[in-house]
Design a protein around this motif. Structure first.
Motif, PDB file in Angstrom:
ATOM      1  N   GLN A  27       0.798  -1.222   0.000  1.00  0.00           N
ATOM      2  CA  GLN A  27       0.000   0.000   0.000  1.00  0.00           C
ATOM      3  C   GLN A  27       0.833   1.276   0.000  1.00  0.00           C
ATOM      4  OE1 GLN A  27      -3.501   0.245  -0.172  1.00  0.00           O
ATOM      5  NE2 GLN A  27      -3.120  -1.864  -0.807  1.00  0.00           N
ATOM      6  N   MET A  28       2.175   1.159  -0.142  1.00  0.00           N
ATOM      7  CA  MET A  28       3.024   2.350  -0.046  1.00  0.00           C
ATOM      8  C   MET A  28       3.884   2.534  -1.280  1.00  0.00           C
ATOM      9  SD  MET A  28       4.359   2.175   3.861  1.00  0.00           S
ATOM     10  CE  MET A  28       5.050   3.803   3.761  1.00  0.00           C
ATOM     11  N   MET A  29       4.309   3.785  -1.477  1.00  0.00           N
ATOM     12  CA  MET A  29       5.184   4.109  -2.604  1.00  0.00           C
ATOM     13  C   MET A  29       6.026   5.329  -2.245  1.00  0.00           C
ATOM     14  SD  MET A  29       4.047   5.407  -6.379  1.00  0.00           S
ATOM     15  CE  MET A  29       4.079   3.854  -7.253  1.00  0.00           C
ATOM     16  N   ALA A  30       7.320   5.293  -2.610  1.00  0.00           N
ATOM     17  CA  ALA A  30       8.212   6.442  -2.450  1.00  0.00           C
ATOM     18  C   ALA A  30       8.612   6.938  -3.836  1.00  0.00           C
ATOM     19  CB  ALA A  30       9.449   6.063  -1.650  1.00  0.00           C
ATOM     20  N   PRO A  47      -6.864  10.687  -4.599  1.00  0.00           N
ATOM     21  CA  PRO A  47      -7.433   9.990  -3.438  1.00  0.00           C
ATOM     22  C   PRO A  47      -6.389   9.411  -2.479  1.00  0.00           C
ATOM     23  CG  PRO A  47      -7.571   8.588  -5.371  1.00  0.00           C
ATOM     24  CD  PRO A  47      -7.049   9.924  -5.837  1.00  0.00           C
ATOM     25  N   HIS A  48      -5.118   9.652  -2.727  1.00  0.00           N
ATOM     26  CA  HIS A  48      -4.046   9.083  -1.910  1.00  0.00           C
ATOM     27  C   HIS A  48      -3.664  10.024  -0.772  1.00  0.00           C
ATOM     28  CE1 HIS A  48      -3.753   7.957  -6.128  1.00  0.00           C
ATOM     29  NE2 HIS A  48      -3.432   6.746  -5.687  1.00  0.00           N
ATOM     30  N   GLU A  49      -3.241   9.469   0.358  1.00  0.00           N
ATOM     31  CA  GLU A  49      -2.579  10.261   1.382  1.00  0.00           C
ATOM     32  C   GLU A  49      -1.157  10.467   0.898  1.00  0.00           C
ATOM     33  OE1 GLU A  49      -3.496   9.776   5.879  1.00  0.00           O
ATOM     34  OE2 GLU A  49      -3.580   7.785   4.962  1.00  0.00           O
ATOM     35  N   GLN A  50      -0.574  11.632   1.222  1.00  0.00           N
ATOM     36  CA  GLN A  50       0.770  11.938   0.734  1.00  0.00           C
ATOM     37  C   GLN A  50       1.570  12.693   1.780  1.00  0.00           C
ATOM     38  OE1 GLN A  50       0.737  14.169  -2.913  1.00  0.00           O
ATOM     39  NE2 GLN A  50       2.933  14.548  -2.891  1.00  0.00           N
ATOM     40  N   LEU A  51       2.784  12.218   2.009  1.00  0.00           N
ATOM     41  CA  LEU A  51       3.762  12.953   2.802  1.00  0.00           C
ATOM     42  C   LEU A  51       4.841  13.429   1.850  1.00  0.00           C
ATOM     43  CD1 LEU A  51       4.383  10.704   5.938  1.00  0.00           C
ATOM     44  CD2 LEU A  51       3.199  12.897   5.860  1.00  0.00           C
ATOM     45  N   THR A  52       5.266  14.668   1.977  1.00  0.00           N
ATOM     46  CA  THR A  52       6.364  15.210   1.172  1.00  0.00           C
ATOM     47  C   THR A  52       7.458  15.669   2.112  1.00  0.00           C
ATOM     48  OG1 THR A  52       4.894  15.918  -0.605  1.00  0.00           O
ATOM     49  CG2 THR A  52       7.039  17.009  -0.466  1.00  0.00           C
ATOM     50  N   TYR A  53       8.652  15.127   1.908  1.00  0.00           N
ATOM     51  CA  TYR A  53       9.832  15.543   2.667  1.00  0.00           C
ATOM     52  C   TYR A  53      10.724  16.320   1.717  1.00  0.00           C
ATOM     53  CZ  TYR A  53      14.072  15.386   5.449  1.00  0.00           C
ATOM     54  OH  TYR A  53      15.186  15.747   6.169  1.00  0.00           O
ATOM     55  N   VAL A  54      11.108  17.538   2.101  1.00  0.00           N
ATOM     56  CA  VAL A  54      11.953  18.379   1.259  1.00  0.00           C
ATOM     57  C   VAL A  54      13.408  17.978   1.492  1.00  0.00           C
ATOM     58  CG1 VAL A  54      12.588  20.735   0.621  1.00  0.00           C
ATOM     59  CG2 VAL A  54      10.263  20.258   1.453  1.00  0.00           C
ATOM     60  N   LEU A  76       5.530  17.924   4.658  1.00  0.00           N
ATOM     61  CA  LEU A  76       4.150  18.356   4.439  1.00  0.00           C
ATOM     62  C   LEU A  76       3.249  17.128   4.393  1.00  0.00           C
ATOM     63  CD1 LEU A  76       6.203  19.868   2.168  1.00  0.00           C
ATOM     64  CD2 LEU A  76       4.258  21.380   2.207  1.00  0.00           C
ATOM     65  N   TYR A  77       2.030  17.264   4.895  1.00  0.00           N
ATOM     66  CA  TYR A  77       1.025  16.193   4.830  1.00  0.00           C
ATOM     67  C   TYR A  77      -0.135  16.673   3.970  1.00  0.00           C
ATOM     68  CZ  TYR A  77      -2.854  13.182   5.981  1.00  0.00           C
ATOM     69  OH  TYR A  77      -3.935  12.332   5.894  1.00  0.00           O
ATOM     70  N   LYS A  78      -0.544  15.813   3.045  1.00  0.00           N
ATOM     71  CA  LYS A  78      -1.702  16.113   2.210  1.00  0.00           C
ATOM     72  C   LYS A  78      -2.725  14.996   2.380  1.00  0.00           C
ATOM     73  CE  LYS A  78       1.851  17.935  -0.440  1.00  0.00           C
ATOM     74  NZ  LYS A  78       3.073  17.346  -0.937  1.00  0.00           N
ATOM     75  N   ALA A  79      -3.873  15.342   2.916  1.00  0.00           N
ATOM     76  CA  ALA A  79      -4.957  14.376   3.099  1.00  0.00           C
ATOM     77  C   ALA A  79      -5.537  14.004   1.734  1.00  0.00           C
ATOM     78  CB  ALA A  79      -6.042  14.988   3.988  1.00  0.00           C
ATOM     79  N   PRO A  80      -6.222  12.881   1.628  1.00  0.00           N
ATOM     80  CA  PRO A  80      -6.842  12.504   0.359  1.00  0.00           C
ATOM     81  C   PRO A  80      -7.756  13.607  -0.167  1.00  0.00           C
ATOM     82  CG  PRO A  80      -6.942  10.678   1.910  1.00  0.00           C
ATOM     83  CD  PRO A  80      -6.446  11.871   2.671  1.00  0.00           C
ATOM     84  N   ASN A  81      -7.677  13.844  -1.465  1.00  0.00           N
ATOM     85  CA  ASN A  81      -8.533  14.781  -2.199  1.00  0.00           C
ATOM     86  C   ASN A  81      -8.349  16.256  -1.848  1.00  0.00           C
ATOM     87  OD1 ASN A  81      -9.822  12.749  -3.820  1.00  0.00           O
ATOM     88  ND2 ASN A  81     -10.778  12.084  -1.907  1.00  0.00           N
ATOM     89  N   PHE A  98       3.380   7.923  -0.807  1.00  0.00           N
ATOM     90  CA  PHE A  98       1.942   7.800  -1.044  1.00  0.00           C
ATOM     91  C   PHE A  98       1.401   6.508  -0.449  1.00  0.00           C
ATOM     92  CE2 PHE A  98       3.565  10.194  -4.689  1.00  0.00           C
ATOM     93  CZ  PHE A  98       2.692  11.260  -4.749  1.00  0.00           C
ATOM     94  N   THR A  99       0.160   6.578   0.018  1.00  0.00           N
ATOM     95  CA  THR A  99      -0.580   5.379   0.357  1.00  0.00           C
ATOM     96  C   THR A  99      -2.033   5.615  -0.029  1.00  0.00           C
ATOM     97  OG1 THR A  99      -1.088   3.741   2.052  1.00  0.00           O
ATOM     98  CG2 THR A  99      -1.004   6.018   2.804  1.00  0.00           C
ATOM     99  N   PRO A 100      -2.680   4.704  -0.744  1.00  0.00           N
ATOM    100  CA  PRO A 100      -2.045   3.548  -1.377  1.00  0.00           C
ATOM    101  C   PRO A 100      -1.107   4.016  -2.484  1.00  0.00           C
ATOM    102  CG  PRO A 100      -4.306   3.762  -2.160  1.00  0.00           C
ATOM    103  CD  PRO A 100      -4.103   4.808  -1.099  1.00  0.00           C
ATOM    104  N   GLN A 101      -0.343   3.074  -3.026  1.00  0.00           N
ATOM    105  CA  GLN A 101       0.605   3.450  -4.070  1.00  0.00           C
ATOM    106  C   GLN A 101      -0.109   4.005  -5.299  1.00  0.00           C
ATOM    107  OE1 GLN A 101       3.046   0.153  -5.227  1.00  0.00           O
ATOM    108  NE2 GLN A 101       1.359  -1.257  -5.310  1.00  0.00           N
ATOM    109  N   ARG A 102       0.592   4.819  -6.064  1.00  0.00           N
ATOM    110  CA  ARG A 102       0.036   5.480  -7.244  1.00  0.00           C
ATOM    111  C   ARG A 102       0.111   4.530  -8.441  1.00  0.00           C
ATOM    112  NH1 ARG A 102      -0.582  11.263  -7.106  1.00  0.00           N
ATOM    113  NH2 ARG A 102      -1.376  10.809  -9.196  1.00  0.00           N
TER     114      ARG A 102
END
Length: 109
Positions: A27-30, A47-54, A76-81, A98-102
């Protein structure tokens, strides 16, 4: 699984942005995304949850209508949608998780 950077493929997304899908499964992807100065990650949502690390550089990120500047070491955290995007102020690289993976990223390769 072990993923070696030199064994991955760089995708040119145009406009000074490249993407490199790193580890993925379950369910994950980098994903590593590199931006030239002034490159734009247009506003979008998914529709994915996303964390972004700079990893490097400086960016003006907009998340849900709020814009803030971030730089190396910020997350940064981005909630689905949630609508989000960025402008690169100083050339840099992001690590997106990303979860789930893209599946769309995998299909594009």
């Amino acid at each position: 699984m072990f993923i070696y950077r030199n064994a991955t493929t760089v995708e040119d997304l145009g406009g000074g942005v490249t993407r490199r899908v790193m580890a993925h499964g379950g369910q994950m992807m980098a994903v590593e995304v590199t931006f030239a100065k002034d490159a734009v990650g247009p506003l979008h949502h998914h529709p994915h949850e996303q964390l972004t690390y700079v990893l490097s550089g400086r960016f003006a990120f907009t998340i849900d209508g709020i814009t803030q500047e971030v730089s190396a070491g910020d997350t940064l955290y981005k909630a689905p949608n949630i609508v989000h995007g960025c402008v690169c102020l100083e050339a840099g690289t992001l690590l997106d998780t990303f979860t789930p993976q893209r599946e769309d990223f995998l299909a594009a390769r």
